[in-house]
Design an enzyme around this catalytic site. Structure first.
Site, PDB file in Angstrom:
ATOM      1  N   SER A 181       0.825  -1.208   0.000  1.00  0.00           N
ATOM      2  CA  SER A 181       0.000   0.000   0.000  1.00  0.00           C
ATOM      3  C   SER A 181       0.863   1.264   0.000  1.00  0.00           C
ATOM      4  O   SER A 181       1.619   1.484  -0.937  1.00  0.00           O
ATOM      5  CB  SER A 181      -0.963  -0.049   1.184  1.00  0.00           C
ATOM      6  OG  SER A 181      -1.961   0.935   1.095  1.00  0.00           O
ATOM      7  N   ASP A 349      -9.830  -5.110  -4.465  1.00  0.00           N
ATOM      8  CA  ASP A 349      -9.115  -4.025  -3.784  1.00  0.00           C
ATOM      9  C   ASP A 349      -9.704  -2.686  -4.212  1.00  0.00           C
ATOM     10  O   ASP A 349      -9.559  -2.271  -5.361  1.00  0.00           O
ATOM     11  CB  ASP A 349      -7.631  -4.095  -4.130  1.00  0.00           C
ATOM     12  CG  ASP A 349      -6.767  -3.214  -3.251  1.00  0.00           C
ATOM     13  OD1 ASP A 349      -7.291  -2.220  -2.701  1.00  0.00           O
ATOM     14  OD2 ASP A 349      -5.575  -3.506  -3.115  1.00  0.00           O
ATOM     15  N   HIS A 378      -7.556  -5.563  -0.189  1.00  0.00           N
ATOM     16  CA  HIS A 378      -6.341  -4.830   0.152  1.00  0.00           C
ATOM     17  C   HIS A 378      -5.593  -5.449   1.338  1.00  0.00           C
ATOM     18  O   HIS A 378      -4.359  -5.506   1.339  1.00  0.00           O
ATOM     19  CB  HIS A 378      -6.709  -3.374   0.475  1.00  0.00           C
ATOM     20  CG  HIS A 378      -5.577  -2.409   0.380  1.00  0.00           C
ATOM     21  ND1 HIS A 378      -5.051  -1.997  -0.822  1.00  0.00           N
ATOM     22  CD2 HIS A 378      -4.868  -1.765   1.333  1.00  0.00           C
ATOM     23  CE1 HIS A 378      -4.070  -1.133  -0.604  1.00  0.00           C
ATOM     24  NE2 HIS A 378      -3.935  -0.987   0.707  1.00  0.00           N
TER      25      HIS A 378
END
Length: 409
Positions: A181, A349, A378
C-alpha cells in the site's frame, strides 16, 4: 484575505466541535489533540511480537536527513544468528496507519516477516516517522505541529531512502524491498531517484499505488467529498490518530447516515476474502498507528487530480519551493528498466484499483512480473490465512531468481 481565512477556520472549528459534542466535551477533544504516547524502554516491536515467537531480533535507530529517529528491526530465523546473518537483506515497508508489526500479526507459518526469516533472508523491518515504534525527532516534540509537517513525499525521499542506505552500509550489499500500500507509493517514488535505486536489487509490491484516480472505497470517497483533509488542517489538527477519542468519533460521524460501516474494513479497503475475523481484537492492539494530516491531504490530492506528484501547496508556495506553479511529478519512466519488479494485486481491492495499476504499468520502462488474485482485497495480501501459498511463495521464488547468491537461501 486574512479575515476570510480566519472566518473559515472559525466555521470549520465550530462544525467539528459540534460534530463531536454528542460524544465528548470540547475540552476533552482539545486535550486529545496533543496527547503523548509515552514509550517505555522495553516497549519495542522485538519484545512484543518477534522475540516471544522465538526469533532473534535487534533494534537499530536510523536518523533521517531531517532529524527523525526511526526504529529499524532486524530479524533472523529461529535457528539463525543475527550477527552472522548470511542471507540477502530484505526491507519490509508497511502501509498507511500501520507499523512494522503488520508483518508479524499472525502465526510464524502465516506472517511474511517470519516466513522470509525462515527462508534464510536477512529481514529488516521499517517503521516510518510518527508510528508507535519509532523514536521521535532530535529536536521536535510530538506536541509540535512541525513534527507532523510531512507527507509520503518525505517518507519516500527521507525515511525509506535513509533506511535503505543504512541497511546497505551494514550489509555491504544491495537489498530487496517489499512494500504494501503506502509502502509501494514510497518505493515507486524513491526508485525514481538514481542514488536510492542503485542500492536496490529487486522489489516486490503488494497492492501497488502510484495513481489513485479510481479509488472506489465508500468510506474514503466520503472523506474526500467532505474535504475532511482541509477541515482538519484548518482546525489546526496535525497528528491524525484514529485511536484518540476525537478520531473514533470522527469515524462515527462519517459513517452516520452516509456510509454503511457495519463492515468498516470493507468500506475502507474493499471486501477481503480470506481475512481471519476472529483475530480482529488482537490486530487492534497494534493498529492503527498515527500519521499526519498533511499526509492524508497529499493522498486526497492524488485521488482528486489523478496525479503522482509532490505535495501541492498552491500556486505561490509551489513557485517558491519547486520553481513552478504545479508540483513536480514523480516520473515512473525514470525507474531503471534493469530493476526487477514483482507486483501482486487483487480484484476486490477498492484502494489499489486495477485501472490505476494499468496506468502505472504503462509508465514503467520494465515489464514487471504480475500476480493477480481475483478474490483478494487490500488487507488479504498481509493477513490472508492463505497468503503464504497464494502470495509469499511466489514472491520468494521471484527473489531467488534475481538474488546474486540464491543458492544460499
Amino acid at each position: 484575505m486574512a479575515k476570510s481565512m480566519a472566518a473559515v477556520v472559525v466555521v470549520v472549528r465550530s462544525f467539528l466541535l459540534c460534530l463531536f459534542s454528542s460524544q465528548i466535551a470540547a475540552a476533552q477533544f482539545a486535550a486529545t489533540l496533543t496527547s503523548l504516547r509515552p514509550r517505555l524502554p522495553n516497549d519495542t516491536l522485538c519484545n512484543h511480537l518477534i522475540l516471544p515467537a522465538g526469533y532473534p531480533c535487534s533494534e537499530h535507530t536510523v536518523q533521517t536527513k531531517d532529524g527523525y529517529l526511526l526504529a529499524l528491526h532486524r530479524v533472523s530465523s529461529r535457528t539463525g544468528n543475527i550477527s552472522e546473518q548470511q542471507g540477502p537483506p530484505v526491507l519490509l515497508q508497511h502501509g498507511l496507519f500501520m507499523g512494522g508489526d503488520a508483518w508479524f500479526l499472525d502465526s510464524p507459518e502465516q506472517s511474511l516477516g517470519f516466513i522470509l526469516a525462515d527462508h534464510g533472508f536477512d529481514v529488516w523491518v521499517g517503521n516510518v516517522r510518527g508510528t508507535r515504534w519509532s523514536h521521535g525527532h532530535v529536536s521536535l516534540s510530538e506536541k509540535d505541529k512541525e513534527f507532523w509537517d510531512w507527507s509520503w513525499q518525505e517518507l519516500a525521499l527521507h525515511d525509506l531512502a535513509d533506511m535503505i542506505c543504512y541497511i546497505n552500509s551494514i550489509t555491504n550489499t544491495k537489498i530487496f524491498v517489499v512494500g504494501h500500500s503506502q509502502g509501494t507509493i514510497m518505493s515507486l517514488a524513491a526508485f525514481t531517484q538514481p542514488d536510492i535505486v542503485e542500492m536496490v536489487e529487486a522489489a516486490a509490491l503488494l497492492c501497488p499505488i502510484s495513481y489513485l484516480g479510481h479509488v472506489s472505497a465508500p468510506f474514503v470517497l466520503r472523506m474526500v467529498n467532505m474535504h475532511l483533509d482541509q477541515m482538519i488542517l484548518a482546525m489546526g489538527i496535525h497528528e491524525l490518530n484514529f485511536r484518540s477519542d476525537w478520531g473514533i468519533n470522527l469515524v462515527d460521524s462519517i459513517c452516520d447516515g452516509h456510509v454503511d460501516c457495519n463492515d468498516l474494513l470493507s468500506s475502507i479497503t474493499g471486501k477481503n476474502c480470506c481475512f481471519n475475523n476472529s483475530r480482529v481484537d488482537f490486530y487492534l492492539e497494534y493498529e492503527p498507528h498515527p500519521s499526519s494530516s498533511k499526509n492524508l491531504r497529499h493522498l486526497f490530492q492524488m485521488i482528486r487530480k489523478d496525479t503522482f506528484s509532490k505535495y501541492d501547496y498552491g500556486l505561490f508556495k509551489n513557485l517558491k519551493l519547486y520553481g513552478q506553479l504545479k508540483p513536480p511529478i514523480f516520473d515512473l519512466g525514470h525507474i531503471p528498466k534493469s530493476l526487477p519488479l514483482w507486483i501482486a494485486y487483487g480484484g476486490n481491492d477498492d484502494l489499489a484499483d486495477v485501472t490505476d495499476l494499468q496506468h502505472t504499468l504503462k509508465e514503467l520502462q520494465s515489464k514487471p512480473e504480475l500476480l493477480y488474485l481475483e478474490n483478494y482485497g487490500h488487507v488479504d495480501f498481509l493477513l490472508s490465512v492463505n497468503a503464504k501459498k497464494d502470495v509469499y511463495d511466489h514472491m520468494i521464488r521471484f527473489f531467488r531468481s534475481w538474488g546474486k547468491s540464491s543458492s544460499s537461501y
